[in-house]
Every structure is written in structure tokens, then in C-alpha cells.
Design a protein around this motif. Structure first.
Motif, PDB file in Angstrom:
ATOM      1  N   GLN A  98      45.524  45.734  40.848  1.00 33.44           N
ATOM      2  CA  GLN A  98      44.434  45.941  41.799  1.00 33.44           C
ATOM      3  C   GLN A  98      44.782  45.404  43.182  1.00 33.44           C
ATOM      4  O   GLN A  98      44.503  46.040  44.199  1.00 33.44           O
ATOM      5  CB  GLN A  98      43.154  45.282  41.290  1.00 33.44           C
ATOM      6  N   ARG A  99      45.368  44.214  43.228  1.00 39.50           N
ATOM      7  CA  ARG A  99      45.715  43.637  44.527  1.00 39.50           C
ATOM      8  C   ARG A  99      46.760  44.478  45.252  1.00 39.50           C
ATOM      9  O   ARG A  99      46.703  44.651  46.469  1.00 39.50           O
ATOM     10  CB  ARG A  99      46.221  42.210  44.351  1.00 39.50           C
ATOM     11  N   ARG A 100      47.713  45.014  44.516  1.00 39.24           N
ATOM     12  CA  ARG A 100      48.740  45.857  45.141  1.00 39.24           C
ATOM     13  C   ARG A 100      48.126  47.150  45.669  1.00 39.24           C
ATOM     14  O   ARG A 100      48.518  47.644  46.730  1.00 39.24           O
ATOM     15  CB  ARG A 100      49.852  46.147  44.135  1.00 39.24           C
ATOM     16  N   ARG A 101      47.151  47.687  44.911  1.00 38.54           N
ATOM     17  CA  ARG A 101      46.478  48.910  45.376  1.00 38.54           C
ATOM     18  C   ARG A 101      45.693  48.642  46.659  1.00 38.54           C
ATOM     19  O   ARG A 101      45.735  49.435  47.605  1.00 38.54           O
ATOM     20  CB  ARG A 101      45.540  49.432  44.290  1.00 38.54           C
ATOM     21  N   ARG A 102      44.986  47.485  46.691  1.00 45.37           N
ATOM     22  CA  ARG A 102      44.223  47.157  47.896  1.00 45.37           C
ATOM     23  C   ARG A 102      45.155  46.878  49.067  1.00 45.37           C
ATOM     24  O   ARG A 102      44.882  47.254  50.195  1.00 45.37           O
ATOM     25  CB  ARG A 102      43.327  45.938  47.630  1.00 45.37           C
ATOM     26  N   HIS A 103      46.278  46.222  48.776  1.00 46.29           N
ATOM     27  CA  HIS A 103      47.238  45.912  49.828  1.00 46.29           C
ATOM     28  C   HIS A 103      47.824  47.197  50.418  1.00 46.29           C
ATOM     29  O   HIS A 103      48.068  47.283  51.631  1.00 46.29           O
ATOM     30  CB  HIS A 103      48.360  45.042  49.253  1.00 46.29           C
ATOM     31  N   ALA A 104      48.050  48.194  49.563  1.00 45.32           N
ATOM     32  CA  ALA A 104      48.597  49.463  50.038  1.00 45.32           C
ATOM     33  C   ALA A 104      47.549  50.281  50.781  1.00 45.32           C
ATOM     34  O   ALA A 104      47.867  51.038  51.697  1.00 45.32           O
ATOM     35  CB  ALA A 104      49.145  50.273  48.862  1.00 45.32           C
ATOM     36  N   THR A 120      40.017  43.055  54.277  1.00 48.90           N
ATOM     37  CA  THR A 120      41.366  42.517  54.396  1.00 48.90           C
ATOM     38  C   THR A 120      42.067  42.634  53.065  1.00 48.90           C
ATOM     39  O   THR A 120      41.468  42.468  52.016  1.00 48.90           O
ATOM     40  CB  THR A 120      41.344  41.040  54.837  1.00 48.90           C
ATOM     41  N   ALA A 121      43.340  42.905  53.116  1.00 47.93           N
ATOM     42  CA  ALA A 121      44.121  43.041  51.889  1.00 47.93           C
ATOM     43  C   ALA A 121      44.542  41.670  51.394  1.00 47.93           C
ATOM     44  O   ALA A 121      44.986  40.826  52.169  1.00 47.93           O
ATOM     45  CB  ALA A 121      45.363  43.902  52.149  1.00 47.93           C
ATOM     46  N   GLU A 122      44.414  41.466  50.107  1.00 49.87           N
ATOM     47  CA  GLU A 122      44.885  40.225  49.505  1.00 49.87           C
ATOM     48  C   GLU A 122      46.359  40.357  49.187  1.00 49.87           C
ATOM     49  O   GLU A 122      46.827  41.396  48.740  1.00 49.87           O
ATOM     50  CB  GLU A 122      44.111  39.940  48.208  1.00 49.87           C
ATOM     51  N   ARG A 123      47.102  39.304  49.415  1.00 49.30           N
ATOM     52  CA  ARG A 123      48.527  39.320  49.061  1.00 49.30           C
ATOM     53  C   ARG A 123      48.679  39.183  47.559  1.00 49.30           C
ATOM     54  O   ARG A 123      47.983  38.368  46.933  1.00 49.30           O
ATOM     55  CB  ARG A 123      49.255  38.178  49.766  1.00 49.30           C
ATOM     56  N   PRO A 124      49.586  39.957  46.929  1.00 49.81           N
ATOM     57  CA  PRO A 124      49.785  39.872  45.487  1.00 49.81           C
ATOM     58  C   PRO A 124      50.124  38.461  45.010  1.00 49.81           C
ATOM     59  O   PRO A 124      49.852  38.102  43.879  1.00 49.81           O
ATOM     60  CB  PRO A 124      50.941  40.857  45.233  1.00 49.81           C
ATOM     61  N   GLY A 125      50.749  37.648  45.887  1.00 45.63           N
ATOM     62  CA  GLY A 125      51.122  36.304  45.498  1.00 45.63           C
ATOM     63  C   GLY A 125      50.072  35.258  45.809  1.00 45.63           C
ATOM     64  O   GLY A 125      50.327  34.061  45.652  1.00 45.63           O
TER      65      GLY A 125
END
Length: 354
Positions: A98-104, A120-125
Motif C-alpha cells: 500500500q505504501r509503495r502504491r501511494r508513493h507512486a 503526502t506519500a509515505e516512505r516505504p521505510g
């Protein structure tokens, strides 16, 4: 072929039932006026852990042979192992996805959201929640680990009054239950907006009877679908060349904990990460106390090498999670890595069962 079809059908039934169950249990928590996190640690956990507890109760009280009773002991050990590794691992993988999808989807600097605000996009890490959130998660694991250590230690010794200690495990869960119900959850605002009850989708505030009925009906479906799922897995195991021991120790625990895993997946998909993690930690506390208490009361509670190995892996997995939580370094990726401990458990079973 029929077993594979039934296996898939049961998995779909469990997922859909869990979706209706989490919808109902959130409304039930609102009706009972308990904290949002207690919905996960107490209500949802109790509902999804009930089938496994019933299986343990039936096995240890009606088993005609020591081997039959040992099924209940195996369930009491396999449940926490699957939750501490596979359930947390699947949750971490879902969060990472989910975080990677939001980041993209969100450009650097953020973009306007659906409500006109800035997203804002959350970083996967990025860590899972604030330091306060991780301290709360660590507190649940701090409850679980000592109880589980005692539970394993009792499986290595024999003494006359050991069965009486089963009552102590029930007492520990009673204290945990009271702490969760009475705890201060005023800051638990995650996903405070409840979705309409599926039994009454047009009602802004559904009737209490509808909430209760939806909760009970979905629990019944989850219970029977889970049992049928396990039976199909037991039949498919030999078809795949797996022994009955491997199926019972490696695959069945995942099957019996499937409702908790499905609940976590659904809540993560809805953006309710705290509820997803609370459901797993609450179910772990039930699995560490109630089935263990039953096993101590009605069996010799003596562990063989395979059960001891499962206990060791569970403790290592929880130790890993506890360290990352206390260091405020628990990320979706590190949570997903917890599933690797189940792989280690499976590899360790090869020399034990050969």
C-alpha cells in the motif's frame, strides 16, 4: 480436484465473512463504548480465536487417547507461532504494498487529495506510527512473551500440581482483558468514521439487534468455513507428498489462524493499521493463555522436540519484533520479515520429523 475447489471456496468464504465481521465488530465496540484498540485486541481477537479455542477444548476433554489429546496441545502451540510470524508478515507485506502504491501515486511534495487537501506519500521505510504507537504495540508483546516462556517451560517439566497452574493462565487473560477494556484509548482516532453496517447499509446508526446478528452470523460462517478449510488441507497434504505430521505442524496452524490474517488484511486495506496489529496481538494473548490453560488442566502438557522447536521460533520472532518496536524501528519491511521465521521453522522440522 474437489478438495482444491473446496479449499478455494472456503478461503473466499472466510475472507468475505471476515469483511462483514470487522464491519460489525467496529459497530459493536461503539455500542459497548469501548476504546478503538480494544475492538481489535478484545472483541475481534476473541471472535476469531474462538474456533481454535473450541477445537482445543474438544480435543483435550473428549480425546480418547493421549495422541488425540495431543492435537489440542499442538493447536495451543501452533496458533501463537502462526500469528507471530505469518500473520505479522502478511500484514507487513500488505502495508509495504500500500505504501509503495501511494508513493507512486503521489508526486514529490504532495498533491491535492479527494477532499481538496494536500496528500503526502509515505516512505516505504518509514516507521509504523509514532513512538507512542510503537510503545503501545511493544506493551502487548511484553505481556505475551513472559506468559509464553512460562508456557513452554511447563512443557519440559513434570510435577503433581502442574494442572492447577492452568487456572493461572485464565487469570492472566482476565487481567489483560480488564486492562484493555479500562485502558485510556482517547487518542485512538484512526479510522474513527465507521462504514455503514452491511445488514443496514442505508442507516446512519444501525439498530443494535442488527449489529449483534451480523456479528454472530459471520462468526458462525467463519467457524465452519475454517474447519472445512483445515479438513481440505489435511486431505490435500498427502496428495502433495506431505506427511500427516508436516501437514499438522506446518500447514494447519496457518489454516486455523486464517481469520486473524484476513481481518488484518481487510483493516490494512481500509487504512486501519492499528486495528489490524491490535487484532493480531490480542489473538496472541488469547492463544497464549486460554488454550494453554485448557491443555494444562486436561493433558500431561509434555512437549516433544517439534513442539519445543515451535516454541523456540515463536519466542525468537517475538523478541525480534519487540526489539524493533522499542527502538522505534518497526517498518512494513521489517514486519514482513517476521514471516521468514516460519520458513526457518519449516526447515527445522525436516531433521526433526525425518
Amino acid at each position: 480436484m474437489l478438495h482444491f475447489v473446496l479449499l478455494i471456496a472456503c478461503a473466499v468464504a472466510i475472507y468475505l465473512s471476515c469483511e462483514w465481521f470487522v464491519n460489525a465488530v467496529e459497530w459493536l465496540g461503539e455500542r459497548l463504548n469501548i476504546g478503538r484498540m480494544a475492538v481489535g485486541t478484545i472483541l475481534a481477537a476473541f471472535g476469531t480465536a474462538l474456533p481454535e479455542s473450541v477445537v482445543t477444548l474438544v480435543a483435550v476433554t473428549t480425546g480418547a487417547t493421549p495422541e488425540a489429546k495431543d492435537i489440542g496441545v499442538g493447536a495451543a502451540m501452533g496458533g501463537p507461532l502462526a500469528l507471530a510470524t505469518v500473520a505479522y508478515g502478511v500484514t507487513g507485506a500488505m502495508l509495504l504494498l500500500q505504501r509503495r502504491r501511494r508513493h507512486a501515486a503521489v508526486p514529490a511534495g504532495g498533491s491535492a487529495g479527494a477532499g481538496g487537501g494536500t496528500a503526502t506519500a509515505e516512505r516505504p521505510g518509514e516507521a509504523l506510527g509514532t513512538e507512542r504507537d510503537l510503545r503501545r504495540l511493544a506493551k502487548d508483546q511484553t505481556w505475551f512473551l513472559p506468559v509464553f516462556v512460562v508456557k513452554v517451560a511447563l512443557g519440559l517439566v513434570a510435577f503433581a500440581f502442574k494442572p492447577v497452574l492452568g487456572v493461572a493462565f485464565f487469570a492472566v487473560y482476565a487481567v489483560y482483558f480488564w486492562r484493555e477494556i479500562r485502558g485510556d484509548h482517547e487518542d485512538d482516532e484512526e479510522g474513527a468514521e465507521l462504514e455503514p453496517l452491511k445488514f443496514q447499509p442505508t442507516a446512519a446508526s444501525p439498530a443494535t439487534w442488527a449489529v449483534v446478528v451480523q456479528t454472530l452470523v459471520t462468526l458462525v460462517v467463519i467457524f465452519f468455513a475454517s474447519q472445512l478449510f483445515v479438513h481440505q488441507l489435511d486431505a490435500i497434504g498427502p496428495m502433495l507428498g506431505l506427511s500427516a505430521s508436516v501437514t499438522a505442524l506446518l500447514l494447519s496452524p496457518i489454516a486455523t489462524e486464517l481469520p486473524e490474517i484476513m481481518n488484518a488484511v481487510i483493516w490494512v486495506r481500509q487504512g486501519k493499521t492499528k486495528l489490524a496489529l491490535a487484532n493480531i496481538s490480542g489473538a496472541m494473548m488469547i492463544q497464549a493463555t486460554v488454550p494453554s490453560g485448557l491443555g494444562l488442566l486436561f493433558t500431561s502438557w509434555h512437549f516433544d522436540t517439534a513442539l519445543l522447536w515451535s516454541g523456540l521460533i515463536t519466542m525468537v520472532a517475538i523478541g525480534y519484533l519487540l526489539l524493533t518496536m522499542r527502538a522505534h524501528r518497526l517498518t512494513p519491511r521489517r514486519l514482513a520479515l517476521a514471516a521468514g521465521f516460519y520458513v526457518v521453522f519449516g526447515l527445522g522440522l525436516i531433521p526433526i520429523l525425518s
